[in-house]
Scaffold this motif. Structure first.
Motif, mmCIF file in Angstrom:
data_model
loop_
_atom_site.group_PDB
_atom_site.id
_atom_site.type_symbol
_atom_site.label_atom_id
_atom_site.label_comp_id
_atom_site.label_asym_id
_atom_site.label_seq_id
_atom_site.Cartn_x
_atom_site.Cartn_y
_atom_site.Cartn_z
ATOM 1 N N MET A 65 7.319 12.733 -1.952
ATOM 2 C CA MET A 65 7.568 12.153 -0.858
ATOM 3 C C MET A 65 8.860 12.745 -0.456
ATOM 4 O O MET A 65 9.833 13.192 -1.095
ATOM 5 N N SER A 66 8.629 13.195 1.021
ATOM 6 C CA SER A 66 10.657 14.094 1.654
ATOM 7 C C SER A 66 11.437 12.851 1.708
ATOM 8 O O SER A 66 11.029 11.352 1.073
ATOM 9 N N TRP A 67 12.784 12.774 1.394
ATOM 10 C CA TRP A 67 13.690 11.915 2.018
ATOM 11 C C TRP A 67 13.408 10.482 3.575
ATOM 12 O O TRP A 67 13.946 9.863 3.547
ATOM 13 N N ALA A 68 12.910 11.730 4.809
ATOM 14 C CA ALA A 68 12.175 11.255 5.457
ATOM 15 C C ALA A 68 11.541 9.789 5.242
ATOM 16 O O ALA A 68 11.508 9.110 6.138
ATOM 17 N N THR A 69 10.278 10.280 4.555
ATOM 18 C CA THR A 69 9.400 9.033 4.236
ATOM 19 C C THR A 69 9.401 7.578 3.595
ATOM 20 O O THR A 69 10.067 6.890 3.715
ATOM 21 N N PHE A 70 10.740 7.895 2.541
ATOM 22 C CA PHE A 70 11.134 7.750 1.627
ATOM 23 C C PHE A 70 12.457 7.154 2.131
ATOM 24 O O PHE A 70 12.056 5.137 2.454
ATOM 25 N N GLY A 71 12.500 7.002 2.854
ATOM 26 C CA GLY A 71 14.404 6.246 3.501
ATOM 27 C C GLY A 71 14.088 6.033 4.937
ATOM 28 O O GLY A 71 14.401 5.091 5.366
ATOM 29 N N GLY A 72 13.104 6.471 5.706
ATOM 30 C CA GLY A 72 12.623 6.152 7.251
ATOM 31 C C GLY A 72 13.864 6.075 8.073
ATOM 32 O O GLY A 72 14.647 7.169 8.049
ATOM 33 N N GLN A 73 13.562 4.573 8.719
ATOM 34 C CA GLN A 73 14.848 4.427 9.734
ATOM 35 C C GLN A 73 15.766 4.600 8.986
ATOM 36 O O GLN A 73 17.167 4.380 9.618
ATOM 37 N N SER A 74 16.108 3.822 7.764
ATOM 38 C CA SER A 74 17.319 3.569 6.769
ATOM 39 C C SER A 74 17.672 4.546 6.203
ATOM 40 O O SER A 74 18.233 4.291 5.478
ATOM 41 N N ALA A 75 17.688 5.685 6.042
ATOM 42 C CA ALA A 75 17.768 6.620 4.891
ATOM 43 C C ALA A 75 19.153 7.448 5.226
ATOM 44 O O ALA A 75 19.574 7.589 4.018
ATOM 45 N N ASP A 76 19.870 7.390 6.615
ATOM 46 C CA ASP A 76 20.941 7.290 6.170
ATOM 47 C C ASP A 76 21.558 6.098 5.439
ATOM 48 O O ASP A 76 23.380 6.257 4.161
ATOM 49 N N LYS A 91 0.632 -1.957 -0.139
ATOM 50 C CA LYS A 91 -0.187 0.033 0.083
ATOM 51 C C LYS A 91 0.583 1.345 0.204
ATOM 52 O O LYS A 91 0.553 2.233 -0.169
ATOM 53 N N ASN A 92 2.368 1.035 0.559
ATOM 54 C CA ASN A 92 2.901 2.349 1.320
ATOM 55 C C ASN A 92 4.053 2.829 -0.571
ATOM 56 O O ASN A 92 4.834 1.685 -0.763
ATOM 57 N N TRP A 93 3.795 3.900 -0.923
ATOM 58 C CA TRP A 93 4.772 4.227 -2.099
ATOM 59 C C TRP A 93 6.305 4.439 -1.652
ATOM 60 O O TRP A 93 7.121 3.538 -2.302
ATOM 61 N N ASN A 94 7.248 4.599 -0.070
ATOM 62 C CA ASN A 94 7.686 4.760 -0.050
ATOM 63 C C ASN A 94 8.828 2.861 -0.526
ATOM 64 O O ASN A 94 9.195 2.953 -0.175
ATOM 65 N N VAL A 95 7.594 1.891 -0.062
ATOM 66 C CA VAL A 95 8.411 0.592 0.282
ATOM 67 C C VAL A 95 8.220 -0.142 -0.742
ATOM 68 O O VAL A 95 9.604 -0.004 -1.692
ATOM 69 N N LEU A 96 7.560 0.448 -1.651
ATOM 70 C CA LEU A 96 7.837 0.435 -3.701
ATOM 71 C C LEU A 96 8.858 1.160 -4.076
ATOM 72 O O LEU A 96 9.876 0.205 -4.552
#
Length: 110
Positions: free
Chosen positions: A43-54, A10-15
């Motif tokens: 989407m923001s970088w924070a949303t894309f990467g989540g906890q793994s953004a770095d 359902k979530n674009w960031n995951v795809l």
């Protein structure tokens, strides 16, 4: 929308994370093309990467090093978008992503 429908994710960031990794797994560089509006998803970088953004940042930086691309903010952003677009194209264009299990099988291929 095709990937969301096929996989049930359902979530674009995951795809988008799957797409980025699919492109980064390819040894070739993505075609240098005008980025413009390759996608209507924002989407923001924070949303894309989540906890793994770095971690995603470091992976893109490492890929730029491998490809001989200077690590400027503009180059990193461009390479991210090019890889993301190529990865989405790969995932939509393969029969393997017709189901969630097919998508997962792509990740565990040797």
């Amino acid at each position: 929308m095709t990937l969301k429908r096929r996989t049930g994710i359902k979530n674009w960031n995951v795809l988008c994370r799957w797409a980025l990794c699919a492109s980064l797994a390819e040894p070739s560089m993505p075609a240098d093309q005008p980025i413009g509006t390759l996608s209507n998803v924002e989407m923001s970088w924070a949303t894309f990467g989540g906890q793994s953004a770095d971690l995603y940042t470091a992976i893109i930086q490492a890929r730029c090093d491998t490809d001989g691309i200077p690590q400027t903010p503009d180059n990193l952003a461009k390479q991210f978008r090019l890889h993301l677009h190529r990865g989405i194209t790969y995932l939509v264009g393969t029969e393997d992503t017709k189901t969630l299990s097919g998508l997962i099988a792509l990740a565990v291929q040797p």
